[in-house]
Design a protein around this motif. Structure first.
Motif, PDB file in Angstrom:
ATOM      1  N   THR A  28       0.829  -1.192   0.000  1.00  0.00           N
ATOM      2  CA  THR A  28       0.000   0.000   0.000  1.00  0.00           C
ATOM      3  C   THR A  28       0.866   1.245   0.000  1.00  0.00           C
ATOM      4  OG1 THR A  28      -0.119  -0.020   2.402  1.00  0.00           O
ATOM      5  CG2 THR A  28      -1.883  -1.140   1.211  1.00  0.00           C
ATOM      6  N   ILE A  29       0.294   2.304  -0.467  1.00  0.00           N
ATOM      7  CA  ILE A  29       0.963   3.596  -0.493  1.00  0.00           C
ATOM      8  C   ILE A  29       0.474   4.389   0.719  1.00  0.00           C
ATOM      9  CG2 ILE A  29      -0.802   4.550  -2.031  1.00  0.00           C
ATOM     10  CD1 ILE A  29       1.411   6.268  -3.290  1.00  0.00           C
ATOM     11  N   THR A  30       1.368   5.115   1.342  1.00  0.00           N
ATOM     12  CA  THR A  30       0.987   5.911   2.506  1.00  0.00           C
ATOM     13  C   THR A  30       0.495   7.284   2.063  1.00  0.00           C
ATOM     14  OG1 THR A  30       3.163   6.910   2.809  1.00  0.00           O
ATOM     15  CG2 THR A  30       2.781   4.767   3.884  1.00  0.00           C
ATOM     16  N   CYS A  31      -0.116   7.983   2.989  1.00  0.00           N
ATOM     17  CA  CYS A  31      -0.585   9.336   2.719  1.00  0.00           C
ATOM     18  C   CYS A  31       0.586  10.235   2.333  1.00  0.00           C
ATOM     19  CB  CYS A  31      -1.303   9.882   3.947  1.00  0.00           C
ATOM     20  SG  CYS A  31      -1.895  11.586   3.756  1.00  0.00           S
ATOM     21  N   ASN A  32       1.667  10.173   3.081  1.00  0.00           N
ATOM     22  CA  ASN A  32       2.829  11.023   2.791  1.00  0.00           C
ATOM     23  C   ASN A  32       3.404  10.734   1.415  1.00  0.00           C
ATOM     24  OD1 ASN A  32       2.690  12.409   5.204  1.00  0.00           O
ATOM     25  ND2 ASN A  32       4.166  11.098   6.233  1.00  0.00           N
ATOM     26  N   GLU A  33       3.465   9.454   1.046  1.00  0.00           N
ATOM     27  CA  GLU A  33       3.976   9.095  -0.279  1.00  0.00           C
ATOM     28  C   GLU A  33       3.064   9.648  -1.365  1.00  0.00           C
ATOM     29  OE1 GLU A  33       6.184   4.856   0.716  1.00  0.00           O
ATOM     30  OE2 GLU A  33       4.032   4.869   0.340  1.00  0.00           O
ATOM     31  N   GLN A  67      -1.502   2.397  -7.323  1.00  0.00           N
ATOM     32  CA  GLN A  67      -1.224   1.739  -6.043  1.00  0.00           C
ATOM     33  C   GLN A  67      -2.430   1.703  -5.113  1.00  0.00           C
ATOM     34  OE1 GLN A  67       2.730   2.562  -4.300  1.00  0.00           O
ATOM     35  NE2 GLN A  67       2.998   3.928  -6.063  1.00  0.00           N
ATOM     36  N   LYS A  72      -9.031  -0.710   1.655  1.00  0.00           N
ATOM     37  CA  LYS A  72      -8.394  -0.040   2.798  1.00  0.00           C
ATOM     38  C   LYS A  72      -7.496   1.106   2.322  1.00  0.00           C
ATOM     39  CE  LYS A  72      -5.336  -0.811   6.694  1.00  0.00           C
ATOM     40  NZ  LYS A  72      -4.471  -1.751   7.395  1.00  0.00           N
ATOM     41  N   THR A  73      -6.687   0.854   1.311  1.00  0.00           N
ATOM     42  CA  THR A  73      -5.792   1.895   0.787  1.00  0.00           C
ATOM     43  C   THR A  73      -6.595   3.049   0.211  1.00  0.00           C
ATOM     44  OG1 THR A  73      -4.096   0.253   0.303  1.00  0.00           O
ATOM     45  CG2 THR A  73      -3.909   2.372  -0.822  1.00  0.00           C
ATOM     46  N   VAL A  76      -7.930   5.168   3.079  1.00  0.00           N
ATOM     47  CA  VAL A  76      -6.853   5.951   3.707  1.00  0.00           C
ATOM     48  C   VAL A  76      -6.489   7.137   2.816  1.00  0.00           C
ATOM     49  CG1 VAL A  76      -4.404   5.900   4.326  1.00  0.00           C
ATOM     50  CG2 VAL A  76      -5.916   4.071   5.090  1.00  0.00           C
ATOM     51  N   LEU A  77      -6.336   6.878   1.515  1.00  0.00           N
ATOM     52  CA  LEU A  77      -5.993   7.962   0.589  1.00  0.00           C
ATOM     53  C   LEU A  77      -7.129   8.968   0.468  1.00  0.00           C
ATOM     54  CD1 LEU A  77      -4.053   6.127  -2.249  1.00  0.00           C
ATOM     55  CD2 LEU A  77      -3.145   7.486  -0.357  1.00  0.00           C
ATOM     56  N   CYS A  80      -6.854  11.186   3.366  1.00  0.00           N
ATOM     57  CA  CYS A  80      -5.634  11.970   3.161  1.00  0.00           C
ATOM     58  C   CYS A  80      -5.895  13.119   2.187  1.00  0.00           C
ATOM     59  CB  CYS A  80      -4.547  11.045   2.620  1.00  0.00           C
ATOM     60  SG  CYS A  80      -3.027  11.859   2.118  1.00  0.00           S
TER      61      CYS A  80
END
Length: 118
Positions: A28-33, A67, A72-73, A76-77, A80
């Motif tokens: 998964t990709i994070t918010c910061n990424e 990504q 779930k991802t 989250v995004l 974000c």
């Protein structure tokens, strides 16, 4: 001795590359990424700059949305992007145009007013 250490450094670097490339593709990709990838889109999204997104923006957006491959991802995004859109003053009409201009499928809305629980 120095030559021997250099050889080990190259080997360790090569092994690290192999390990990272062997990682599962569903990472998964994070918010910061995601924000980092979309940073070049900011002038377009806030209305300061060109009336179309840059190619760098479109490449970053494509990377982010490729990504976002799990529910779930995407949630989250979504949260974000919702927060980031409010903080930077994203113009909703510009955010809606991004997929069209970049010719990409956006699985996560970039909108401060979206319900992310869906």
């Amino acid at each position: 001795m120095e030559k021997k250490m250099k050889g080990w450094s190259v080997l360790a670097f090569g092994l690290a590359i192999l390990v990272f490339n062997a990682s599962p593709s569903d990472a998964t990709i994070t918010c910061n990424e995601a924000i980092t990838y979309l940073f070049p889109c900011q002038p377009f999204l806030v209305g300061f700059g060109p009336s179309t997104p840059s190619s760098t923006c479109c490449m970053g957006a494509e990377d982010v949305f490729e990504q976002a491959n799990t529910t779930k991802t995407r949630r989250v995004l979504c949260e974000c992007f919702k927060q980031a859109a409010t903080e930077i003053g994203t113009l909703p009409e510009r955010a809606q145009l991004l997929p069209q201009f970049c010719k990409i499928h956006v699985s996560v809305p970039i909108d401060a007013n979206v319900n992310c629980s869906k």
